[in-house]
Design a protein around this motif. Structure first.
Motif, mmCIF file in Angstrom:
data_model
loop_
_atom_site.group_PDB
_atom_site.id
_atom_site.type_symbol
_atom_site.label_atom_id
_atom_site.label_comp_id
_atom_site.label_asym_id
_atom_site.label_seq_id
_atom_site.Cartn_x
_atom_site.Cartn_y
_atom_site.Cartn_z
ATOM 1 N N TRP A 1 0.892 -1.318 0.336
ATOM 2 C CA TRP A 1 -0.612 0.197 -0.182
ATOM 3 C C TRP A 1 0.991 0.954 0.230
ATOM 4 C CZ3 TRP A 1 -0.235 3.745 3.559
ATOM 5 C CH2 TRP A 1 -1.701 5.109 3.626
ATOM 6 N N GLN A 2 1.938 1.462 0.787
ATOM 7 C CA GLN A 2 2.742 2.249 1.070
ATOM 8 C C GLN A 2 3.078 2.632 -0.520
ATOM 9 O OE1 GLN A 2 3.206 4.857 4.117
ATOM 10 N NE2 GLN A 2 4.388 5.897 2.210
ATOM 11 N N VAL A 3 3.957 1.312 -0.830
ATOM 12 C CA VAL A 3 3.763 1.731 -2.537
ATOM 13 C C VAL A 3 3.097 1.879 -3.573
ATOM 14 C CG1 VAL A 3 5.271 0.399 -4.603
ATOM 15 C CG2 VAL A 3 6.151 0.027 -2.075
ATOM 16 N N LEU A 4 2.084 1.710 -3.452
ATOM 17 C CA LEU A 4 1.438 2.339 -4.392
ATOM 18 C C LEU A 4 0.996 4.186 -3.959
ATOM 19 C CD1 LEU A 4 -1.724 -0.557 -4.603
ATOM 20 C CD2 LEU A 4 0.480 0.453 -6.375
ATOM 21 N N LYS A 5 1.462 4.399 -2.418
ATOM 22 C CA LYS A 5 0.763 5.958 -2.352
ATOM 23 C C LYS A 5 1.838 6.580 -2.569
ATOM 24 C CE LYS A 5 0.266 9.062 2.106
ATOM 25 N NZ LYS A 5 1.242 9.136 1.768
ATOM 26 N N ASN A 6 3.388 6.383 -2.378
ATOM 27 C CA ASN A 6 4.382 7.009 -3.097
ATOM 28 C C ASN A 6 3.626 7.247 -4.074
ATOM 29 O OD1 ASN A 6 4.966 6.862 -0.395
ATOM 30 N ND2 ASN A 6 6.402 5.253 -0.244
ATOM 31 N N ALA A 7 3.557 6.227 -4.722
ATOM 32 C CA ALA A 7 3.729 6.216 -6.490
ATOM 33 C C ALA A 7 2.556 7.704 -6.942
ATOM 34 C CB ALA A 7 3.361 4.778 -7.286
ATOM 35 N N ALA A 8 1.597 7.379 -5.851
ATOM 36 C CA ALA A 8 0.246 7.987 -6.337
ATOM 37 C C ALA A 8 0.829 9.907 -5.936
ATOM 38 C CB ALA A 8 -1.146 8.083 -5.009
ATOM 39 N N ASP A 9 1.088 9.865 -4.656
ATOM 40 C CA ASP A 9 2.273 11.166 -4.694
ATOM 41 C C ASP A 9 3.054 11.711 -4.900
ATOM 42 O OD1 ASP A 9 0.649 11.297 -2.148
ATOM 43 O OD2 ASP A 9 2.372 10.353 -0.478
#
Length: 96
Positions: free
Chosen positions: A52-60
């Motif tokens: 989830w953190q990887v996806l959030k970082n990509a979105a950010d």
């Protein structure tokens, strides 16, 4: 959850991530959609908190890049407009 199902759900998330028109037209909505989908994936135990953190970082990162791109585009537009106005005034006054 089968790996095929996880893969298809992640592919759907990445389709949003790579939607350049959505990102350019509505960057905040685009970002919220990515985060909401990532939240759904972790709440459904499809991905781990680390994933989830990887996806959030990509979105950010995508949102930050779009905001920077938009700001640069506006700067370039105003810079070009300013240059054109200066050139027009110089021509008007016979100054080169």
């Amino acid at each position: 959850m089968s790996m095929l199902s996880k893969k298809s759900k992640l592919e759907a998330w990445y389709l949003i991530l790579y939607d350049d028109l959505y990102r350019a037209d509505r960057p905040e909505d685009y970002h919220k959609a990515l985060i909401r989908r990532a939240d759904e994936l972790v709440l459904q135990n499809i991905i781990s908190l680390e994933e989830w953190q990887v996806l959030k970082n990509a979105a950010d990162d995508a949102l930050c890049c779009e905001i920077e791109k938009s700001a640069l585009s506006k700067e370039t537009h105003f810079s070009d407009l300013s240059l054109k106005l200066n050139n027009d005034l110089a021509e008007h006054w016979g100054v080169s």
